[in-house]
Design an enzyme around this catalytic site. Sequence first.
Site, PDB file in Angstrom:
ATOM      1  N   SER A 190     -18.884  -0.605  19.300  1.00 12.96           N
ATOM      2  CA  SER A 190     -19.009   0.848  19.336  1.00 12.96           C
ATOM      3  C   SER A 190     -17.726   1.570  19.717  1.00 12.96           C
ATOM      4  CB  SER A 190     -20.129   1.245  20.294  1.00 12.96           C
ATOM      5  OG  SER A 190     -19.786   0.839  21.600  1.00 12.96           O
TER       6      SER A 190
ATOM      7  N   HIS B 219     -25.857  -0.053  16.582  1.00 11.32           N
ATOM      8  CA  HIS B 219     -25.037   0.960  15.909  1.00 11.32           C
ATOM      9  C   HIS B 219     -25.041   0.764  14.393  1.00 11.32           C
ATOM     10  CE1 HIS B 219     -23.229   3.374  19.098  1.00 11.32           C
ATOM     11  NE2 HIS B 219     -23.157   2.269  19.824  1.00 11.32           N
TER      12      HIS B 219
ATOM     13  N   LYS C 221     -30.901   5.460  18.811  1.00 12.27           N
ATOM     14  CA  LYS C 221     -29.709   5.960  18.108  1.00 12.27           C
ATOM     15  C   LYS C 221     -30.138   6.565  16.778  1.00 12.27           C
ATOM     16  CE  LYS C 221     -26.286   3.444  20.704  1.00 12.27           C
ATOM     17  NZ  LYS C 221     -26.489   2.177  21.407  1.00 12.27           N
TER      18      LYS C 221
HETATM   19  C1  LIG Z   1     -26.788   1.579  22.694  1.00 12.63           C
HETATM   20  C2  LIG Z   1     -26.760   0.121  22.693  1.00 12.63           C
HETATM   21  C3  LIG Z   1     -27.683  -0.616  23.427  1.00 12.63           C
HETATM   22  C4  LIG Z   1     -28.671   0.022  24.364  1.00 12.63           C
HETATM   23  O1  LIG Z   1     -29.705   0.589  23.670  1.00 12.63           O
HETATM   24  P1  LIG Z   1     -30.842   1.359  24.509  1.00 12.63           P
HETATM   25  O2  LIG Z   1     -32.026   1.309  23.633  1.00 12.63           O
HETATM   26  O3  LIG Z   1     -30.318   2.727  24.733  1.00 12.63           O
HETATM   27  O4  LIG Z   1     -31.021   0.615  25.770  1.00 12.63           O
HETATM   28  C5  LIG Z   1     -27.661  -1.991  23.312  1.00 12.63           C
HETATM   29  N1  LIG Z   1     -26.758  -2.615  22.533  1.00 12.63           N
HETATM   30  C6  LIG Z   1     -25.832  -1.925  21.840  1.00 12.63           C
HETATM   31  C7  LIG Z   1     -24.866  -2.669  20.979  1.00 12.63           C
HETATM   32  C8  LIG Z   1     -25.796  -0.535  21.901  1.00 12.63           C
HETATM   33  O5  LIG Z   1     -24.879   0.118  21.224  1.00 12.63           O
END
Ligand SMILES: *Cc1c(COP(=O)(O)O)cnc(C)c1O
Length: 410
Positions: free
Chosen positions: A197, A225, A256
């Site tokens: 990310s 992502h 997301k």
């Molecule tokens: C955002 C993210 C998470 C966390 O996701 P949540 O559902 O907000 O806990 C886990 N792994 C990656 C790669 C992320 O980008």
Amino acid sequence: MYGAMKDDLRKKLDAIRAEGLYKAERVIATPQGARIRVRGGKEVLNFCANNYLGLANHPAIREASRKAQDEWGYGLSSVRFICGTQEPHKLLEKAAADFLGTEDAILFSSCFDANGGVFEPLLDEDCAIITDSLNHASIIDGVRLCKAKRWIWKHGDLRDTEEIDPDTGKPAKGLERCLKEAASCRYRMVATDGVFSMDGDIADLASVCDLAEKYGALVMVDDSHATGFVGRTGRGTPEHCGVSGRVDILTTTFGKALGGASGGVVAARAEIVEYLRQKARPYLFSNTLAPGIVGGTLAALDLLSGSTELRDRLEANTRRFREGMTAAGFDIRPGVHPIVPVMLYQEKLAHDMADRLLDEGIYVIGFSFPVVPRGKARIRVQISAAHSDADIDRALEAFRKVGREMGVVK
Ligand SMILES: *Cc1c(COP(=O)(O)O)cnc(C)c1O
């Protein structure tokens, strides 16, 4: 007793501030979207949300969420195995597995929990986990909770080598070397983010799967992502890399692109999912996902299963922004992902430029150490399908103006 701790915490907080690492939270006074208002400020164009497909405040998803809440209630007050499983939870697990192309899926309160619960039941001290050095904090924590032996490969380095890393001065291994060293372990699992990310780069899953196959390892990918928009039909990095069906375990978030509320999932082979239902601690000991979120996420998956319009729009927006920034002379990390890191290298420059862009009505964030390595500070821009061409052009114009003022571009 608290007195001593209070003083200590005050000192630590002051030190965080003095280092310029204090994370202040800007308060948003509107729903999430391409246009938001920050408290006490004007309307700005938002270029820093994970709202990739613009579903965070989509009318169909709000409506589906409201309906689910009307029909199934506000909360479950239970974990899944006691009395926290309703019809929509089963439907969402089926929909997630279908969308991701796996045999089954199991819901968690977040992807953080999914990653926290996925390793420990499957791998014991006779096993090996091999992880990319830049993996998400939740994978790192999940690995820590598990007794398996650990190997870390240098981000993006898949070779059979061990070399001194010029950035850290420490020895660093490639994935193939790790796989060789772990050969005597009972099960080996390779774990990686699908998309990293901070850089927006996509893991080379074709090579990862080839190596895993060569050395008899399982593959786990966190596609948070990517789910919903990476790949021709938005199925994520396995689709993008042509390895659909070769990834044993996928984890991803609903927080997301899929509406952005919350929730996570492990999508995997049937026995893996069945076993996690018996053993994964964040599943067994944490509350069920609320019906409203389940209903909204079901609607998001339904929308994306029927049409690639939103991910196509996001792709076009991303291209427009990346081409415009390159033409303007900015140093952006090359790629195709809607995460577009604008490299500025100096910490202060990145933060000052983000502040100036906010004055110009463009909300972006500067990232610096420890989130990215020292001397690699940047502004991370995130494009959304909710942006119009005019929005993208306004952002480009603001970057050109502020970039010139600050001597970043000519
Ligand atoms: C955002 C993210 C998470 C966390 O996701 P949540 O559902 O907000 O806990 C886990 N792994 C990656 C790669 C992320 O980008």
